[in-house]
Design a protein around this motif. Structure first.
Motif, PDB file in Angstrom:
ATOM      1  N   TRP A  39       0.829  -1.211   0.000  1.00 33.79           N
ATOM      2  CA  TRP A  39       0.000   0.000   0.000  1.00 33.79           C
ATOM      3  C   TRP A  39       0.864   1.262   0.000  1.00 33.79           C
ATOM      4  O   TRP A  39       0.485   2.273  -0.601  1.00 33.79           O
ATOM      5  N   ARG A  40       2.029   1.227   0.657  1.00 36.07           N
ATOM      6  CA  ARG A  40       2.921   2.385   0.569  1.00 36.07           C
ATOM      7  C   ARG A  40       3.422   2.564  -0.867  1.00 36.07           C
ATOM      8  O   ARG A  40       3.551   3.692  -1.350  1.00 36.07           O
ATOM      9  N   ALA A  41       3.715   1.462  -1.546  1.00 35.56           N
ATOM     10  CA  ALA A  41       4.130   1.550  -2.948  1.00 35.56           C
ATOM     11  C   ALA A  41       3.020   2.141  -3.805  1.00 35.56           C
ATOM     12  O   ALA A  41       3.270   2.927  -4.732  1.00 35.56           O
ATOM     13  N   LEU A  42       1.792   1.786  -3.500  1.00 35.60           N
ATOM     14  CA  LEU A  42       0.654   2.340  -4.229  1.00 35.60           C
ATOM     15  C   LEU A  42       0.558   3.848  -4.011  1.00 35.60           C
ATOM     16  O   LEU A  42       0.279   4.611  -4.952  1.00 35.60           O
ATOM     17  N   ALA A  43       0.808   4.288  -2.780  1.00 38.02           N
ATOM     18  CA  ALA A  43       0.796   5.724  -2.496  1.00 38.02           C
ATOM     19  C   ALA A  43       1.912   6.440  -3.250  1.00 38.02           C
ATOM     20  O   ALA A  43       1.722   7.553  -3.757  1.00 38.02           O
ATOM     21  N   ARG A  44       3.072   5.808  -3.349  1.00 36.43           N
ATOM     22  CA  ARG A  44       4.172   6.418  -4.099  1.00 36.43           C
ATOM     23  C   ARG A  44       3.829   6.519  -5.589  1.00 36.43           C
ATOM     24  O   ARG A  44       4.224   7.475  -6.262  1.00 36.43           O
ATOM     25  N   PHE A  45       3.115   5.537  -6.086  1.00 34.37           N
ATOM     26  CA  PHE A  45       2.645   5.615  -7.466  1.00 34.37           C
ATOM     27  C   PHE A  45       1.725   6.816  -7.637  1.00 34.37           C
ATOM     28  O   PHE A  45       1.808   7.554  -8.630  1.00 34.37           O
ATOM     29  N   ASP A  46       0.839   7.030  -6.675  1.00 31.09           N
ATOM     30  CA  ASP A  46      -0.075   8.167  -6.753  1.00 31.09           C
ATOM     31  C   ASP A  46       0.696   9.481  -6.701  1.00 31.09           C
ATOM     32  O   ASP A  46       0.362  10.434  -7.420  1.00 31.09           O
ATOM     33  N   MET A  47       1.723   9.563  -5.864  1.00 31.97           N
ATOM     34  CA  MET A  47       2.560  10.766  -5.810  1.00 31.97           C
ATOM     35  C   MET A  47       3.160  11.068  -7.179  1.00 31.97           C
ATOM     36  O   MET A  47       3.177  12.223  -7.632  1.00 31.97           O
ATOM     37  N   GLN A  48       3.670  10.022  -7.812  1.00 31.66           N
ATOM     38  CA  GLN A  48       4.272  10.187  -9.124  1.00 31.66           C
ATOM     39  C   GLN A  48       3.223  10.618 -10.152  1.00 31.66           C
ATOM     40  O   GLN A  48       3.467  11.506 -10.971  1.00 31.66           O
ATOM     41  N   ALA A  49       2.052  10.002 -10.093  1.00 27.78           N
ATOM     42  CA  ALA A  49       1.006  10.298 -11.070  1.00 27.78           C
ATOM     43  C   ALA A  49       0.471  11.717 -10.930  1.00 27.78           C
ATOM     44  O   ALA A  49       0.078  12.341 -11.922  1.00 27.78           O
ATOM     45  N   THR A  50       0.445  12.241  -9.697  1.00 24.47           N
ATOM     46  CA  THR A  50      -0.104  13.576  -9.457  1.00 24.47           C
ATOM     47  C   THR A  50       0.973  14.650  -9.361  1.00 24.47           C
ATOM     48  O   THR A  50       0.659  15.808  -9.093  1.00 24.47           O
ATOM     49  N   HIS A  51       2.241  14.252  -9.546  1.00 24.81           N
ATOM     50  CA  HIS A  51       3.380  15.183  -9.453  1.00 24.81           C
ATOM     51  C   HIS A  51       3.409  15.880  -8.100  1.00 24.81           C
ATOM     52  O   HIS A  51       3.654  17.085  -7.999  1.00 24.81           O
ATOM     53  N   PHE A  52       3.170  15.113  -7.070  1.00 20.43           N
ATOM     54  CA  PHE A  52       3.182  15.675  -5.714  1.00 20.43           C
ATOM     55  C   PHE A  52       4.604  16.111  -5.369  1.00 20.43           C
ATOM     56  O   PHE A  52       5.557  15.345  -5.550  1.00 20.43           O
ATOM     57  N   PRO A  53       4.788  17.332  -4.866  1.00 21.80           N
ATOM     58  CA  PRO A  53       6.148  17.872  -4.719  1.00 21.80           C
ATOM     59  C   PRO A  53       6.937  17.382  -3.513  1.00 21.80           C
ATOM     60  O   PRO A  53       8.113  17.713  -3.396  1.00 21.80           O
ATOM     61  N   LEU A  54       6.313  16.619  -2.618  1.00 21.06           N
ATOM     62  CA  LEU A  54       7.026  16.167  -1.418  1.00 21.06           C
ATOM     63  C   LEU A  54       7.075  14.644  -1.399  1.00 21.06           C
ATOM     64  O   LEU A  54       6.076  13.990  -1.104  1.00 21.06           O
ATOM     65  N   PRO A  55       8.224  14.038  -1.693  1.00 24.32           N
ATOM     66  CA  PRO A  55       8.305  12.575  -1.780  1.00 24.32           C
ATOM     67  C   PRO A  55       8.468  11.896  -0.420  1.00 24.32           C
ATOM     68  O   PRO A  55       9.371  11.100  -0.200  1.00 24.32           O
ATOM     69  N   VAL A  56       7.587  12.220   0.513  1.00 23.53           N
ATOM     70  CA  VAL A  56       7.591  11.613   1.845  1.00 23.53           C
ATOM     71  C   VAL A  56       6.243  10.923   2.024  1.00 23.53           C
ATOM     72  O   VAL A  56       5.194  11.576   2.008  1.00 23.53           O
TER      73      VAL A  56
END
Length: 504
Positions: free
Chosen positions: A222-239
């Motif tokens: 599930w954390r990997a899934l959240a990281r995928f979402d960060m990448q998909a939405t260009h979220f600026p904070l990779p934490v």
């Protein structure tokens, strides 16, 4: 020369990364269905630092759904990892090792063989029940997100644990055989098979949904899934810790991930190759769980079972400590020029910010405790160093907007002035960043006046009287004033939109 090297080695063995002695080190060896992991902790007991972290994707539960056993190759891989980890703990002089096994070893017919062979390596293996695993994961979330109030979901390779957390305690729990290694066979039965099975299991457990509660996501998939979402939405904070998504995003991710090729997923740096095959099933399960539980929002927790085991062992007095402030104080004391300076600065600037609420006050205090962490940095990059510490350090108990406020405060403190650096304006509101900028300028003034020493702060006072910012000193201490002090007072007053005055 040899005798000198021996002395150096003796000294090195006594050196640790925290004020606590080496004998305070603790370790968790977590024997899971997907991976076997060692984490060695050091530092403040309430929120220990990770001294060492290594995992081996042993896949103990890979064939469990088909054969009911741990396959020979997986068993050997897992035992090699356990043996290496036990040896490393001895070398690191770890005082307390807790070795726990979860669903794969618990459910496999040859699980007792694995435990016996692991114990022959000198480890006392604790086989956790599903209920104990759920409690541990829930306490992990409470450790990293104090005040969590909702449903914790810990997705492992062999099982899914759910727990209701509220008021710092764990309430109802359930363990379901729905780990990511079991999901492919379940989903192969049809498009609605997983949802029907989940509903049946929750009904049998007597689990009643409480609509609108947050759902706290725990587990590597599930954390990997959240990281995928960060990448998909260009979220600026990779934490990933305390990253949030709306509940409906789970269903969207299910559709998106199913259409993204494995090669594309492997290109995302934060997602390990071993997690890629589990993402479609993890997304599908998250979607049906969220829908069934009627969750209000999704919150990712980087803290889970291992941290929960440590948290459970703490005295109640320690559990109540604020993890952000404990960590900030430890970091500040380790890097500052003078001990206790952050605490003095916080008391000195507090009169200017009477209208800060409780949440703002703790972020302001964290900024004060970290007020001197950049002094060793290149002067041209101290402000950037402050941002990096605030955004990327392994803090707990802090939301994304609060990280941005901490970053702004440290940026302004270290010379960034009134500018908003980077993409902080995407992480917090303009009003929040303006407030944090004022904290930083006030801290900067106190740092310059005091030179980092207690005396000048003890004989001076900062106050606001109407539209005037006043720095008050006793007459005999007036020689503490200087051009640099007055310049910083003027800058702070200007940012507040008021005048300044020096009063002997």
């Amino acid at each position: 020369m040899n005798s000198m090297l021996s002395r150096v080695r003796e000294v090195a063995q006594t050196m640790v990364t925290s004020p606590e002695p080496a004998t305070a080190r603790t370790a968790i060896i977590d024997i899971g269905s997907n991976s076997v992991r060692l984490v060695v902790y050091d530092g403040p007991r309430r929120i220990p630092f990770t001294l060492f972290n290594e995992k081996v994707m042993a896949g103990l539960g890979a064939s469990l759904a088909k054969t009911g056993r741990i396959e020979p190759e997986a068993m050997e891989r897992g035992l090699r990892a356990v043996g290496r980890f036990a040896h490393l703990c001895r070398e690191m002089k770890v005082a307390t090792i807790r070795c726990v096994a979860t669903a794969a070893v618990r459910d496999a017919t040859n699980g007792p063989e694995f435990i016996a062979r692991a114990q022959a390596l000198g480890l006392d293996v604790e086989l956790l029940s599903g209920g104990r695993e759920a409690i541990g994961a829930a306490y992990g979330v409470l450790s990293g997100i104090p005040g969590a109030d909702g449903i914790v979901g810990d997705l492992g390779g062999g099982s899914l644990e759910l727990a209701r957390v509220r008021d710092g305690a764990v309430h109802q729990t359930v363990s379901l055989p729905l780990g990511v290694l079991r999901l492919p066979q379940i989903r192969a039965r049809g498009p609605k098979a997983l949802e029907r099975l989940l509903a049946k299991m929750l009904d049998k457990a007597g689990w009643t949904p409480e609509p609108g509660l947050p759902f706290y996501m725990v587990g590597g998939s599930w954390r990997a899934l959240a990281r995928f979402d960060m990448q998909a939405t260009h979220f600026p904070l990779p934490v990933v810790h305390q990253y949030e998504m709306p509940a409906e995003r789970a269903a969207q991710l299910t559709r998106i991930v199913s259409h993204v090729g494995k090669a594309r997923l492997k290109e995302i740096p934060a997602i390990t190759g071993s997690r890629v095959p589990t993402l479609p099933d993890a997304a599908a399960l998250l979607s049906v769980v969220v829908r069934r539980l009627k969750a209000g929002r999704l919150v990712v927790s980087a803290y889970g079972l291992r941290e929960g085991l440590l948290f459970e062992d703490m005295p109640a007095s320690l559990r109540g400590h604020d993890p952000l402030l404990v960590a900030a104080e430890a970091e500040g004391e380790a890097q500052a020029r003078f001990r206790g300076h952050g605490d003095m600065i916080e008391r000195w600037i507090a009169p200017l910010f009477h209208d800060d609420d409780a949440d703002d006050r703790r972020i302001r205090r964290a900024a004060c405790l970290l007020a001197d962490v950049g002094w060793r940095a290149n002067p041209d990059f101290r402000a950037e160093r402050g941002v990096e510490i605030a955004l990327h350090s392994n803090w707990a108990g802090i939301t994304v907007p609060e990280r941005a406020m901490l970053a702004q405060a440290l940026y302004s403190n270290f010379g960034g002035g009134t500018q908003v650096p980077g993409e902080l304006d995407r992480l917090a509101s303009p009003e929040a960043l303006q407030r944090a900028m004022l904290w930083g300028l006030a801290i900067r003034l106190g740092q310059r006046l005091s030179g980092g020493m207690e005396g000048p702060l003890a004989v001076s006072r900062l106050d606001r009287k109407g539209d005037v910012l006043e720095l008050i000193l006793r007459g005999e201490d007036r020689d503490l004033l200087g051009e640099a002090v007055e310049r910083r007072l003027r800058q702070l007053a200007h940012a507040m939109g008021i005048r300044h005055r020096l009063t002997p």
